[in-house]
Design a protein around this motif. Structure first.
Motif, PDB file in Angstrom:
ATOM      1  N   VAL A  99     -47.989 -55.103-106.252  1.00 57.00           N
ATOM      2  CA  VAL A  99     -47.784 -54.778-107.833  1.00 57.00           C
ATOM      3  C   VAL A  99     -48.486 -56.041-108.489  1.00 57.00           C
ATOM      4  O   VAL A  99     -48.350 -57.233-108.338  1.00 57.00           O
ATOM      5  CB  VAL A  99     -46.325 -54.828-108.188  1.00 57.00           C
ATOM      6  CG1 VAL A  99     -46.293 -54.473-109.585  1.00 57.00           C
ATOM      7  CG2 VAL A  99     -45.580 -53.671-107.582  1.00 57.00           C
ATOM      8  N   ILE A 100     -49.307 -55.501-109.430  1.00 55.45           N
ATOM      9  CA  ILE A 100     -50.172 -56.318-110.245  1.00 55.45           C
ATOM     10  C   ILE A 100     -49.797 -56.067-111.750  1.00 55.45           C
ATOM     11  O   ILE A 100     -50.010 -54.920-111.927  1.00 55.45           O
ATOM     12  CB  ILE A 100     -51.660 -56.521-110.008  1.00 55.45           C
ATOM     13  CG1 ILE A 100     -51.916 -56.645-108.300  1.00 55.45           C
ATOM     14  CG2 ILE A 100     -52.578 -57.325-111.041  1.00 55.45           C
ATOM     15  CD1 ILE A 100     -51.525 -57.953-108.103  1.00 55.45           C
ATOM     16  N   LYS A 101     -49.626 -57.071-112.514  1.00 58.31           N
ATOM     17  CA  LYS A 101     -49.227 -56.650-113.981  1.00 58.31           C
ATOM     18  C   LYS A 101     -50.119 -57.779-114.658  1.00 58.31           C
ATOM     19  O   LYS A 101     -50.157 -59.095-114.443  1.00 58.31           O
ATOM     20  CB  LYS A 101     -47.695 -56.683-114.227  1.00 58.31           C
ATOM     21  CG  LYS A 101     -46.996 -55.675-113.625  1.00 58.31           C
ATOM     22  CD  LYS A 101     -45.350 -55.807-113.838  1.00 58.31           C
ATOM     23  CE  LYS A 101     -44.740 -54.604-113.433  1.00 58.31           C
ATOM     24  NZ  LYS A 101     -43.344 -54.686-113.986  1.00 58.31           N
ATOM     25  N   ASP A 102     -50.825 -57.282-115.705  1.00 57.32           N
ATOM     26  CA  ASP A 102     -51.202 -58.381-116.922  1.00 57.32           C
ATOM     27  C   ASP A 102     -51.283 -57.478-118.131  1.00 57.32           C
ATOM     28  O   ASP A 102     -50.609 -56.284-118.285  1.00 57.32           O
ATOM     29  CB  ASP A 102     -52.940 -58.579-116.377  1.00 57.32           C
ATOM     30  CG  ASP A 102     -53.604 -57.567-116.124  1.00 57.32           C
ATOM     31  OD1 ASP A 102     -53.622 -56.492-116.917  1.00 57.32           O
ATOM     32  OD2 ASP A 102     -54.563 -57.812-115.354  1.00 57.32           O
TER      33      ASP A 102
ATOM     34  N   TYR B 253     -50.709 -52.440-111.720  1.00 59.27           N
ATOM     35  CA  TYR B 253     -51.718 -51.924-110.823  1.00 59.27           C
ATOM     36  C   TYR B 253     -50.991 -51.894-109.464  1.00 59.27           C
ATOM     37  O   TYR B 253     -50.371 -52.699-109.260  1.00 59.27           O
ATOM     38  CB  TYR B 253     -52.789 -52.533-110.744  1.00 59.27           C
ATOM     39  CG  TYR B 253     -53.755 -52.648-112.041  1.00 59.27           C
ATOM     40  CD1 TYR B 253     -54.692 -51.737-112.369  1.00 59.27           C
ATOM     41  CD2 TYR B 253     -53.277 -53.663-113.118  1.00 59.27           C
ATOM     42  CE1 TYR B 253     -55.513 -51.741-113.540  1.00 59.27           C
ATOM     43  CE2 TYR B 253     -53.987 -53.450-114.491  1.00 59.27           C
ATOM     44  CZ  TYR B 253     -54.950 -52.645-114.639  1.00 59.27           C
ATOM     45  OH  TYR B 253     -55.765 -52.466-115.708  1.00 59.27           O
ATOM     46  N   LEU B 254     -51.411 -51.281-108.501  1.00 57.84           N
ATOM     47  CA  LEU B 254     -50.964 -51.542-107.136  1.00 57.84           C
ATOM     48  C   LEU B 254     -52.223 -51.889-106.321  1.00 57.84           C
ATOM     49  O   LEU B 254     -53.424 -51.232-106.573  1.00 57.84           O
ATOM     50  CB  LEU B 254     -50.556 -50.132-106.440  1.00 57.84           C
ATOM     51  CG  LEU B 254     -48.960 -49.500-106.898  1.00 57.84           C
ATOM     52  CD1 LEU B 254     -48.893 -48.436-106.128  1.00 57.84           C
ATOM     53  CD2 LEU B 254     -48.259 -50.748-106.256  1.00 57.84           C
ATOM     54  N   ARG B 255     -52.125 -52.892-105.978  1.00 59.34           N
ATOM     55  CA  ARG B 255     -53.194 -53.297-104.975  1.00 59.34           C
ATOM     56  C   ARG B 255     -53.286 -52.994-103.457  1.00 59.34           C
ATOM     57  O   ARG B 255     -52.184 -53.284-102.928  1.00 59.34           O
ATOM     58  CB  ARG B 255     -53.267 -54.928-105.176  1.00 59.34           C
ATOM     59  CG  ARG B 255     -54.546 -55.581-104.458  1.00 59.34           C
ATOM     60  CD  ARG B 255     -54.836 -57.032-104.634  1.00 59.34           C
ATOM     61  NE  ARG B 255     -55.297 -57.215-106.055  1.00 59.34           N
ATOM     62  CZ  ARG B 255     -55.307 -57.901-106.828  1.00 59.34           C
ATOM     63  NH1 ARG B 255     -54.764 -59.191-106.497  1.00 59.34           N
ATOM     64  NH2 ARG B 255     -55.857 -58.164-108.032  1.00 59.34           N
TER      65      ARG B 255
ATOM     66  N   GLY C  18     -57.606 -54.726-101.118  1.00 59.68           N
ATOM     67  CA  GLY C  18     -58.340 -55.395-102.032  1.00 59.68           C
ATOM     68  C   GLY C  18     -58.638 -54.848-103.272  1.00 59.68           C
ATOM     69  O   GLY C  18     -59.565 -55.486-104.057  1.00 59.68           O
ATOM     70  N   LYS C  19     -58.169 -53.641-103.462  1.00 56.14           N
ATOM     71  CA  LYS C  19     -58.622 -52.738-104.723  1.00 56.14           C
ATOM     72  C   LYS C  19     -57.178 -52.528-105.515  1.00 56.14           C
ATOM     73  O   LYS C  19     -56.358 -52.173-104.743  1.00 56.14           O
ATOM     74  CB  LYS C  19     -59.326 -51.389-104.424  1.00 56.14           C
ATOM     75  CG  LYS C  19     -60.478 -51.587-103.564  1.00 56.14           C
ATOM     76  CD  LYS C  19     -61.335 -50.467-102.987  1.00 56.14           C
ATOM     77  CE  LYS C  19     -62.650 -50.646-102.360  1.00 56.14           C
ATOM     78  NZ  LYS C  19     -63.128 -49.161-101.952  1.00 56.14           N
ATOM     79  N   ASP C  20     -57.636 -52.427-106.836  1.00 52.89           N
ATOM     80  CA  ASP C  20     -56.366 -52.019-107.761  1.00 52.89           C
ATOM     81  C   ASP C  20     -56.696 -50.737-108.264  1.00 52.89           C
ATOM     82  O   ASP C  20     -57.699 -50.319-108.703  1.00 52.89           O
ATOM     83  CB  ASP C  20     -56.442 -53.337-108.779  1.00 52.89           C
ATOM     84  CG  ASP C  20     -56.257 -54.785-108.268  1.00 52.89           C
ATOM     85  OD1 ASP C  20     -55.795 -55.043-107.378  1.00 52.89           O
ATOM     86  OD2 ASP C  20     -56.280 -55.563-109.341  1.00 52.89           O
ATOM     87  N   TYR C  21     -55.314 -50.216-108.382  1.00 57.47           N
ATOM     88  CA  TYR C  21     -55.313 -48.664-108.741  1.00 57.47           C
ATOM     89  C   TYR C  21     -54.298 -48.835-109.887  1.00 57.47           C
ATOM     90  O   TYR C  21     -53.133 -49.328-109.900  1.00 57.47           O
ATOM     91  CB  TYR C  21     -54.847 -47.927-107.671  1.00 57.47           C
ATOM     92  CG  TYR C  21     -55.736 -47.699-106.559  1.00 57.47           C
ATOM     93  CD1 TYR C  21     -56.476 -46.813-106.529  1.00 57.47           C
ATOM     94  CD2 TYR C  21     -55.629 -48.739-105.596  1.00 57.47           C
ATOM     95  CE1 TYR C  21     -57.606 -46.705-105.371  1.00 57.47           C
ATOM     96  CE2 TYR C  21     -56.463 -48.642-104.437  1.00 57.47           C
ATOM     97  CZ  TYR C  21     -57.229 -47.669-104.384  1.00 57.47           C
ATOM     98  OH  TYR C  21     -58.388 -47.339-103.266  1.00 57.47           O
ATOM     99  N   HIS C  22     -54.866 -48.305-111.215  1.00 60.13           N
ATOM    100  CA  HIS C  22     -53.915 -48.163-112.223  1.00 60.13           C
ATOM    101  C   HIS C  22     -52.671 -47.265-112.455  1.00 60.13           C
ATOM    102  O   HIS C  22     -53.287 -46.168-111.966  1.00 60.13           O
ATOM    103  CB  HIS C  22     -55.269 -48.013-113.353  1.00 60.13           C
ATOM    104  CG  HIS C  22     -54.724 -48.581-114.729  1.00 60.13           C
ATOM    105  ND1 HIS C  22     -55.542 -48.677-116.041  1.00 60.13           N
ATOM    106  CD2 HIS C  22     -53.633 -48.948-115.477  1.00 60.13           C
ATOM    107  CE1 HIS C  22     -54.957 -49.127-116.860  1.00 60.13           C
ATOM    108  NE2 HIS C  22     -53.763 -49.358-116.543  1.00 60.13           N
TER     109      HIS C  22
ATOM    110  N   ASN D  67     -60.885 -51.308-111.833  1.00 61.71           N
ATOM    111  CA  ASN D  67     -59.752 -50.865-110.978  1.00 61.71           C
ATOM    112  C   ASN D  67     -60.571 -49.640-110.530  1.00 61.71           C
ATOM    113  O   ASN D  67     -61.521 -49.058-110.784  1.00 61.71           O
ATOM    114  CB  ASN D  67     -58.670 -50.467-111.749  1.00 61.71           C
ATOM    115  CG  ASN D  67     -58.818 -49.517-113.000  1.00 61.71           C
ATOM    116  OD1 ASN D  67     -58.988 -48.327-112.655  1.00 61.71           O
ATOM    117  ND2 ASN D  67     -58.997 -50.091-114.141  1.00 61.71           N
ATOM    118  N   GLU D  68     -59.842 -48.885-109.385  1.00 63.72           N
ATOM    119  CA  GLU D  68     -60.307 -47.651-108.654  1.00 63.72           C
ATOM    120  C   GLU D  68     -59.755 -46.273-109.387  1.00 63.72           C
ATOM    121  O   GLU D  68     -59.901 -45.553-108.507  1.00 63.72           O
ATOM    122  CB  GLU D  68     -59.888 -47.686-107.244  1.00 63.72           C
ATOM    123  CG  GLU D  68     -60.305 -48.829-106.517  1.00 63.72           C
ATOM    124  CD  GLU D  68     -61.983 -49.033-106.518  1.00 63.72           C
ATOM    125  OE1 GLU D  68     -62.651 -48.311-106.020  1.00 63.72           O
ATOM    126  OE2 GLU D  68     -62.429 -50.291-106.650  1.00 63.72           O
TER     127      GLU D  68
END
Length: 97
Positions: free
Chosen positions: A30-33, A38-40, A43-47, A87-88
């Motif tokens: 899980v990536i948050k900014d 996003y879910l990584r 190596g790719k982030d999905y919004h 993102n993808e």
């Protein structure tokens, strides 16, 4: 000749709509900014559209998750900064733990 072309186009459309639209039960982060959540994966982030699914996870948390890709996000998207997060595309989280 028109019949063969029509059959080929129809077949390609069917495979295009059904392939690669879901990712199931994979290790993700899980990536948050300030641009969103996003879910990584690989190596790719999905919004993420359905933000409530990751509300209880901190950024950089490793999770097992599934998602379905989407062309649009029907949720209200709030932008709180002027940063770009490549993102993808949009996804709906279908399962996360």
């Amino acid at each position: 000749m028109k019949l063969i072309t029509s059959i080929l186009v129809s077949t390609m459309m069917i495979f295009g709509f059904t392939s690669c639209s879901k990712v199931n039960n994979k290790d993700m982060v899980v990536i948050k900014d300030c641009t969103g959540s996003y879910l990584r994966f690989n190596g790719k982030d999905y919004h993420i559209c359905n933000l409530e699914t990751v509300a209880n996870f901190e950024s950089e948390t490793e999770v097992q998750a599934s998602f379905k890709k989407s062309n649009m996000c029907s949720s209200e998207v709030v932008i709180v900064c002027r940063m770009v997060h490549e993102n993808e595309g949009w996804v709906y989280v279908t399962k996360i733990e």
